[in-house]
Scaffold this motif. Structure first.
Motif, PDB file in Angstrom:
ATOM      1  N   ASP A  23      -4.430  -7.402 -13.616  1.00 48.09           N
ATOM      2  CA  ASP A  23      -4.755  -7.432 -12.181  1.00 48.09           C
ATOM      3  C   ASP A  23      -4.058  -8.586 -11.471  1.00 48.09           C
ATOM      4  O   ASP A  23      -4.684  -9.440 -10.845  1.00 48.09           O
ATOM      5  CB  ASP A  23      -6.273  -7.535 -11.981  1.00 48.09           C
ATOM      6  CG  ASP A  23      -6.983  -6.280 -12.488  1.00 48.09           C
ATOM      7  OD1 ASP A  23      -6.291  -5.278 -12.721  1.00 48.09           O
ATOM      8  OD2 ASP A  23      -8.212  -6.333 -12.657  1.00 48.09           O
ATOM      9  N   GLU A  24      -2.738  -8.615 -11.583  1.00 42.86           N
ATOM     10  CA  GLU A  24      -1.964  -9.671 -10.934  1.00 42.86           C
ATOM     11  C   GLU A  24      -1.785  -9.361  -9.452  1.00 42.86           C
ATOM     12  O   GLU A  24      -1.597  -8.206  -9.065  1.00 42.86           O
ATOM     13  CB  GLU A  24      -0.596  -9.811 -11.608  1.00 42.86           C
ATOM     14  CG  GLU A  24      -0.677 -10.280 -13.052  1.00 42.86           C
ATOM     15  CD  GLU A  24       0.701 -10.433 -13.659  1.00 42.86           C
ATOM     16  OE1 GLU A  24       1.685 -10.285 -12.913  1.00 42.86           O
ATOM     17  OE2 GLU A  24       0.792 -10.703 -14.862  1.00 42.86           O
ATOM     18  N   LYS A  25      -1.826 -10.413  -8.649  1.00 43.72           N
ATOM     19  CA  LYS A  25      -1.637 -10.258  -7.218  1.00 43.72           C
ATOM     20  C   LYS A  25      -0.153 -10.096  -6.897  1.00 43.72           C
ATOM     21  O   LYS A  25       0.693 -10.816  -7.423  1.00 43.72           O
ATOM     22  CB  LYS A  25      -2.200 -11.463  -6.457  1.00 43.72           C
ATOM     23  CG  LYS A  25      -3.712 -11.654  -6.631  1.00 43.72           C
ATOM     24  CD  LYS A  25      -4.491 -10.496  -6.047  1.00 43.72           C
ATOM     25  CE  LYS A  25      -5.995 -10.736  -6.177  1.00 43.72           C
ATOM     26  NZ  LYS A  25      -6.781  -9.589  -5.670  1.00 43.72           N
ATOM     27  N   GLU A  55      -1.365  -7.245   0.722  1.00 39.65           N
ATOM     28  CA  GLU A  55      -1.653  -7.736  -0.623  1.00 39.65           C
ATOM     29  C   GLU A  55      -2.183  -6.589  -1.476  1.00 39.65           C
ATOM     30  O   GLU A  55      -3.090  -5.870  -1.066  1.00 39.65           O
ATOM     31  CB  GLU A  55      -2.686  -8.866  -0.568  1.00 39.65           C
ATOM     32  CG  GLU A  55      -3.049  -9.424  -1.937  1.00 39.65           C
ATOM     33  CD  GLU A  55      -4.119 -10.496  -1.869  1.00 39.65           C
ATOM     34  OE1 GLU A  55      -4.922 -10.602  -2.801  1.00 39.65           O
ATOM     35  OE2 GLU A  55      -4.152 -11.228  -0.843  1.00 39.65           O
ATOM     36  N   THR A  57      -2.871  -5.245  -5.859  1.00 36.27           N
ATOM     37  CA  THR A  57      -3.100  -5.707  -7.219  1.00 36.27           C
ATOM     38  C   THR A  57      -2.228  -4.891  -8.170  1.00 36.27           C
ATOM     39  O   THR A  57      -2.312  -3.652  -8.178  1.00 36.27           O
ATOM     40  CB  THR A  57      -4.574  -5.550  -7.606  1.00 36.27           C
ATOM     41  OG1 THR A  57      -5.375  -6.292  -6.690  1.00 36.27           O
ATOM     42  CG2 THR A  57      -4.813  -6.058  -9.019  1.00 36.27           C
ATOM     43  N   VAL A  70      -0.146   0.007  -8.543  1.00 38.16           N
ATOM     44  CA  VAL A  70      -0.865  -0.985  -7.743  1.00 38.16           C
ATOM     45  C   VAL A  70      -2.136  -0.365  -7.185  1.00 38.16           C
ATOM     46  O   VAL A  70      -2.274   0.864  -7.092  1.00 38.16           O
ATOM     47  CB  VAL A  70       0.014  -1.510  -6.580  1.00 38.16           C
ATOM     48  CG1 VAL A  70       1.239  -2.235  -7.116  1.00 38.16           C
ATOM     49  CG2 VAL A  70       0.422  -0.377  -5.646  1.00 38.16           C
TER      50      VAL A  70
END
Length: 206
Positions: A23-25, A55, A57, A70
């Motif tokens: 779950d990287e931004k 933004e 994820t 994403v």
């Protein structure tokens, strides 16, 4: 059977090339709204777009097709080209933060300027008060000098009067002494004539 094998091979290849992410931004490119697809490639169905600078994820990525899965702010899951993702916040999110920083710095500068003006005014007031004290001391010093000059003149006048009195007393003593001396001299001259001599008296008795 051949179709099943093909599907299995496809899934196996996808499982090898797909990299999962915790779950990287990520941030969508600021240039334009970006199309998202239902799968990791250009041949998959379009699901819509994501806003520029939004933004998202990053859930996983496909290294072969260069697509990433994403999840957007609405909870929708889709695939987007990795080239359209960035690890840095978008200008859309950075500009308000920068504007806030500029506002904070402007407020600080205003406060510094206000504080500086207050300190400058206080220093000027202190200097003015010091000038007033110095001026008062100078005036008082001049008054003391004038009083000293007057006192010196009075002392000089008193000394002159004292000298005159001393001279007058000395002259009186000289006069008294001269008078006494003159009386004594006169008395000394007259005294022999006032007392008859013994010889003359003896002759008269004989």
């Amino acid at each position: 059977m051949q179709k099943l094998r093909l599907i299995c091979l496809t899934l196996l290849s996808l499982s090898v090339t797909v990299v999962a992410h915790a779950d990287e931004k990520r941030y969508v490119s600021d240039e334009l709204n970006t199309w998202v697809r239902s799968g990791p490639g250009d041949n998959y169905r379009l699901l819509g777009t994501v806003n520029a600078g939004e933004e998202v994820t990053l859930l996983q990525s496909n290294e072969e097709t260069k697509y990433g899965q994403v999840r957007d702010s609405n909870g929708r899951t889709s695939w987007i080209p990795l080239s359209q993702l960035s690890t840095n916040p978008s200008l859309r999110t950075r500009v308000p933060a920068l504007e806030q920083q500029v506002k904070d710095l402007t407020d600080k500068l205003t406060n510094i300027d206000t504080t500086w003006n207050q300190r400058t005014a206080e220093m000027q007031q202190k200097v003015a008060q010091s000038d007033g004290v110095i001026s008062g001391l100078k005036e008082e010093n001049q008054q003391l000098k004038n009083q000293l000059i007057v006192a010196q003149k009075k002392v000089n006048a008193a000394n002159v009067q004292l000298d005159d009195k001393q001279r007058a007393i000395i002259m009186q003593w000289f006069m008294y002494g001269g008078g006494v001396l003159g009386v004594g001299l006169l008395f000394g001259l007259l005294l022999p004539h006032m007392i008859p001599s013994r010889k003359k008296k003896d002759r008269w008795m004989n």
